[in-house]
Design a protein around this motif. Structure first.
Motif, short mmCIF file in Angstrom:
data_model
loop_
_atom_site.label_atom_id
_atom_site.label_comp_id
_atom_site.label_asym_id
_atom_site.label_seq_id
_atom_site.Cartn_x
_atom_site.Cartn_y
_atom_site.Cartn_z
N GLY A 52 -5.08 -45.14 51.22
CA GLY A 52 -3.89 -44.60 51.89
C GLY A 52 -2.65 -45.46 51.76
O GLY A 52 -1.54 -44.94 51.56
N VAL A 53 -2.79 -46.79 51.87
CA VAL A 53 -1.61 -47.66 51.81
C VAL A 53 -0.97 -47.65 50.43
O VAL A 53 0.25 -47.44 50.31
N PRO A 54 -1.72 -47.89 49.33
CA PRO A 54 -1.07 -47.81 48.01
C PRO A 54 -0.47 -46.44 47.71
O PRO A 54 0.62 -46.35 47.12
N ALA A 55 -1.16 -45.37 48.15
CA ALA A 55 -0.60 -44.03 47.93
C ALA A 55 0.71 -43.86 48.69
O ALA A 55 1.68 -43.28 48.17
N SER A 56 0.78 -44.37 49.92
CA SER A 56 2.02 -44.29 50.70
C SER A 56 3.13 -45.10 50.06
O SER A 56 4.30 -44.68 50.04
N VAL A 115 -1.29 -39.95 54.54
CA VAL A 115 -0.25 -40.31 53.56
C VAL A 115 0.98 -39.44 53.73
O VAL A 115 2.12 -39.93 53.70
N LEU A 116 0.78 -38.14 53.90
CA LEU A 116 1.92 -37.24 54.08
C LEU A 116 2.68 -37.54 55.37
O LEU A 116 3.89 -37.37 55.44
N ALA A 117 1.96 -38.01 56.39
CA ALA A 117 2.61 -38.30 57.67
C ALA A 117 3.31 -39.65 57.67
O ALA A 117 4.36 -39.81 58.31
N TYR A 118 2.76 -40.63 56.93
CA TYR A 118 3.24 -42.01 57.07
C TYR A 118 4.03 -42.54 55.88
O TYR A 118 4.63 -43.62 55.98
N PHE A 119 4.05 -41.85 54.72
CA PHE A 119 4.80 -42.41 53.59
C PHE A 119 6.29 -42.59 53.89
O PHE A 119 6.92 -43.50 53.32
N PRO A 120 6.91 -41.81 54.80
CA PRO A 120 8.32 -42.10 55.12
C PRO A 120 8.54 -43.48 55.73
O PRO A 120 9.67 -43.98 55.69
N LEU A 121 7.50 -44.10 56.30
CA LEU A 121 7.64 -45.45 56.85
C LEU A 121 7.87 -46.47 55.73
O LEU A 121 8.36 -47.57 55.98
#
Length: 497
Positions: A52-56, A115-121
């Motif tokens: 999840g982190v690298p994808a974000s 990922v869809l929820a947190y990538f804006p961070l």
């Protein structure tokens, strides 16, 4: 000294978990930790973070670069679309996806929603950092024969390190501590297991043991982030406006149609799919209890704004120490601010329950305790923007003011503070957004009769009464829009030219 006291306060939940673990003794603790179920939870949680982190990061940095450095068609629209998912709480997005596709579950369902929820961070700090770069550096690299990918990898990306690492760390901590989103998707992590254990036994040894493992995972993340950040002596600030002309934008050519399609897919998946499900349930409801919506909204605003203001006040000394006095001690104290936020909110809440009942019973189940919980849980959201913003304020400006006879404190108030205000606003908005959406700590710590929008939504949704939950989901989105707009305004100052 001030930072040390604040760090000690932030570590109260960690002390609570460690004390509970020691009270069990090694035999009982090892029996609880070294068992197949914990191994399964460890694999699920680690995979969630590792994927999840690298994808974000890829999605966040790629989106920021597309908006700021390419001639992406409708890029102003996409610039807003990429930040819009922040207005939809992760558990609401999960509720929307579970309603649209009931079969979605497990690791890949959790990764997709998270990922869809947190990538804006990651997108927002990357966007702000790219906007602040001097385009002359990129033009010089191109003049020396470097291609577009080379310019991005060797000129742009190194200057984004601080912002991207901070955003990635916040995403990782959210993945460790998230409960509602994964509960809807029937995906077991340490946090979901801890909440179930506390509900079953209320502060039982099983939950304490899981909380201890989760704290160790967070320590590992902090060590990795510190290693990637380097010595801490790199400078990202510049004096003056740099090159006065807008940056040259890369023409996408034949790649324009697939790029637009990919960008549109991200926006649709992150916003349209969950909102469509929410609206569908909204219209399926027979009637709305509007009388309950207003007090829930007011209580949410009061608690979230109070939490945001206090979190900024607590985060400022941490950020100042980390940027102006980098070293092992500053990193150790800064790490304390991140460590407690990796724990599920229910552990933070129970630690505060135990602390207040032991030392200040009058504070039990008061708004003060709720706000303290928000500060502990969401302190990294305030600290990351403040640290990045302060790193871009040249110390030479303060030195120039002092050379004119201004005292150090006056120089900071008159020179540094105005330049730091956008970062303060962005950090406060991030904390307010998280506090407005917080569930478990609010349920446990809030005064009797308090019903925030998030807790009201969860009460209905967890009972599978989706039509009754839909109005609260819509209200959560509406309450989140001003905070998201403030963060977006900070990230796009003097950009999108």
């Amino acid at each position: 000294m001030v930072v040390a006291v604040l760090a000690a306060g932030a570590l109260v939940p960690i002390a609570y978990v460690v004390q509970a673990a020691f009270a069990m003794g090694w035999a009982e603790l090892s029996a609880l930790v070294f068992r197949p179920k914990v191994g399964e939870l460890l694999v699920n949680t680690v995979l969630l973070v590792v994927i999840g982190v690298p994808a974000s990061v890829v999605l966040g940095v790629g989106s920021a670069w597309l908006v700021e450095r390419t001639a992406l068609p409708a890029r102003r629209l996409f610039a807003v679309g990429f930040v819009a998912p922040l207005a939809i709480p992760a558990f609401v997005a999960s509720y929307g996806w579970a309603s649209a596709i009931p079969s979605i579950s497990g690791l890949w369902g959790g990764v997709l929603v998270a990922v869809l929820a947190y990538f804006p961070l990651v997108y927002l700090p990357a966007l702000a950092a790219i906007r602040g770069l001097d385009p002359a550096l990129e033009e010089s690299a191109r003049a020396l024969g470097m291609g577009s990918w080379g310019v991005f990898a060797r000129v742009v990306l190194p200057q984004l390190r601080l912002a991207v690492l901070g955003g990635a760390l916040v995403v990782a901590l959210h993945l460790l501590a998230e409960y509602g989103a994964f509960a809807f998707l029937r995906f077991d992590t340490f946090t979901t297991a801890i909440v179930v254990a506390y509900q079953a036994t209320f502060a039982g040894p099983n939950a304490a043991a899981l909380g201890l493992v989760l704290a160790l995972l967070c320590l590992g993340l902090l060590a990795l982030e510190s290693l990637a950040r380097g010595s801490g002596r790199a400078r990202y600030a510049r004096v003056g406006s740099g090159s006065p002309h807008p940056p040259a934008r890369l023409a996408l050519g034949r790649l324009a149609p697939p790029t637009v399609l990919a960008a549109a897919t991200v926006v649709v998946a992150a916003t349209v799919v969950p909102l469509t499900s929410v609206v569908r349930w909204l219209f399926a409801a027979d009637a709305f209890d509007f009388a309950a919506l207003v007090p829930a909204a007011v209580q949410t605003l009061v608690l979230s704004i109070g939490g945001a203001a206090c979190a900024i006040l607590v985060a400022l000394p941490f950020a100042w120490l980390a940027v102006r006095y980098p070293g092992r001690l500053s990193r150790l104290l800064e790490g304390a601010a991140y460590l407690a936020s990796s724990l599920p909110a229910i552990i933070v809440a129970l630690a505060l329950v135990a602390t207040t009942l032991a030392f200040a019973p009058g504070l039990y189940q008061t708004a003060f305790t709720v706000i303290v919980a928000y500060v502990v849980i969401f302190l990294p959201r305030a600290l990351v923007p403040l640290r990045a913003g302060l790193s871009q304020v040249p110390e030479s400006l303060e030195e120039a003011a002092r050379s004119l006879g201004v005292t150090p404190w006056a120089a900071r108030l008159r020179v540094t503070a105005p330049m730091l205000l956008p970062a303060v606003g962005a950090g406060g908005a991030l904390v307010a957004l998280g506090a407005a959406n917080e569930l478990t700590a609010t349920l446990l710590l809030a005064p009797t009769g308090t019903r925030t929008v998030a807790t009201s939504f969860w009460s209905a949704a967890s009972s599978l009464d989706y039509p009754a939950a839909a109005p609260y989901a819509v209200l959560l989105v509406l309450l989140s829009i001003p905070a998201v707009a403030l963060m977006f305004a900070h990230a796009t100052r003097r950009s999108l030219r």
